[in-house]
Scaffold this motif. Sequence first.
Motif, PDB file in Angstrom:
ATOM      1  N   ILE A  77       0.849  -1.199   0.000  1.00  0.00           N
ATOM      2  CA  ILE A  77       0.000   0.000   0.000  1.00  0.00           C
ATOM      3  C   ILE A  77       0.880   1.243   0.000  1.00  0.00           C
ATOM      4  N   ALA A 105      -2.354  -0.686  -4.093  1.00  0.00           N
ATOM      5  CA  ALA A 105      -3.335   0.397  -3.998  1.00  0.00           C
ATOM      6  C   ALA A 105      -2.627   1.630  -3.456  1.00  0.00           C
ATOM      7  N   ALA A 165      -3.221   5.617  -1.528  1.00  0.00           N
ATOM      8  CA  ALA A 165      -4.000   6.682  -0.898  1.00  0.00           C
ATOM      9  C   ALA A 165      -3.236   7.983  -1.094  1.00  0.00           C
ATOM     10  N   ASP A 196      -6.644   5.189  -5.142  1.00  0.00           N
ATOM     11  CA  ASP A 196      -7.850   4.457  -4.746  1.00  0.00           C
ATOM     12  C   ASP A 196      -8.634   5.138  -3.627  1.00  0.00           C
ATOM     13  N   VAL A 197      -7.940   5.913  -2.810  1.00  0.00           N
ATOM     14  CA  VAL A 197      -8.578   6.600  -1.679  1.00  0.00           C
ATOM     15  C   VAL A 197      -8.001   7.999  -1.593  1.00  0.00           C
ATOM     16  N   LEU A 214      -7.598   0.251   2.827  1.00  0.00           N
ATOM     17  CA  LEU A 214      -7.036  -0.382   1.644  1.00  0.00           C
ATOM     18  C   LEU A 214      -6.537  -1.791   1.936  1.00  0.00           C
ATOM     19  N   VAL A 265      -7.949  -4.687  -0.710  1.00  0.00           N
ATOM     20  CA  VAL A 265      -7.104  -5.198  -1.790  1.00  0.00           C
ATOM     21  C   VAL A 265      -7.251  -6.713  -1.920  1.00  0.00           C
ATOM     22  N   THR A 321     -12.263   3.900  -9.843  1.00  0.00           N
ATOM     23  CA  THR A 321     -11.261   3.341  -8.946  1.00  0.00           C
ATOM     24  C   THR A 321     -10.486   2.271  -9.670  1.00  0.00           C
ATOM     25  N   ARG A 344      -9.255  -0.410  -8.015  1.00  0.00           N
ATOM     26  CA  ARG A 344      -9.177  -1.609  -7.161  1.00  0.00           C
ATOM     27  C   ARG A 344      -9.472  -2.881  -7.927  1.00  0.00           C
TER      28      ARG A 344
END
Length: 312
Positions: A153, A175, A177, A225-226, A242, A246, A307, A309
């Motif tokens: 992450i 992913a 953020a 993703d965020v 996340l 994931v 997104t 994801r």
Amino acid sequence: MTASLDDVARAQRARRTSFNEASARTRLELMLDAGSLVEFIGPEQREVSPHLRIFDLPEQFDDGIVVGHARLEGSPVFVAAQEGRFMGGAFGEVHGAKLTGLLRAAREIGSIPVLILFDTGGVRLQEANAGELAIAEIMRAVMEARTAGAKVIGLIGGRSGCYGGGGLIAGCCSALAVSEPGRIAVSGPEVIETNRGVEEFDSRDRALVWRTMGGKHRRLLGAADVFADDTVQDFREAALELIGLVGAFGPDRLKAEHERLAGRLRRFGTCKDAVDIWTAEGVADAETVPDLPADRFIALADRIGRTSRDAR
């Protein structure tokens, strides 16, 4: 009761602390469970760059990155946090080797997530060959760790952004953020202007820089993703979210990512500005997006629903 009160006070401090302005060690201190961080190759081991003294440049005893293992909400995690205040968080030989080693440990275990707190302008010019090699090794190590079952992450909100090789590594993560101050790109504004001219990209136009490379655009484009507000607590919550979302990595997911990127190019390839992309996404009053507060922007991004994801 005392521990509970300490936890509340700690969370309140994390909520008040800007992720963008904090040091790498402060970010880890407030993001992770209290007292859980065990650092690998810490400052006391004096593993410094062998190259910087040749150029009469200052050294730092952790070479600008903190790596170790810790707990997040009681569960084990590997962590790496770049220090953007030291040479812009740039990758050198030792800096890169510490992150590569951490990812290889995650590969061997296969079940412990890795959090990478990016804060980097790319490769150190003074260690160009060693730094470029480090980027290649890290990218390979990220993919090997993911293939072995580890979630990787990336958290992006530091002053130096996530540029150069850091942007490539971020693209390999499970992913991402990002916050509004965070920026993600392979080439920085000045690099683009130097090579393609100011007509291509005016690096002094800060509004252009942020709406092209900034966290809001990256989230709306599906490259992150965020979206997190600029506090350490918000990044902690984003990391937990996340890790829980994931899925497993394999050839099917990689193929889906390629298809997603091809679709993005088909849809937005003729757009001249991020505002054009936001308009194509159905955002009303797209030019106001940079001014939206975090909560309203998150609601907008969730409504649009783009997104990555389902790919990556």
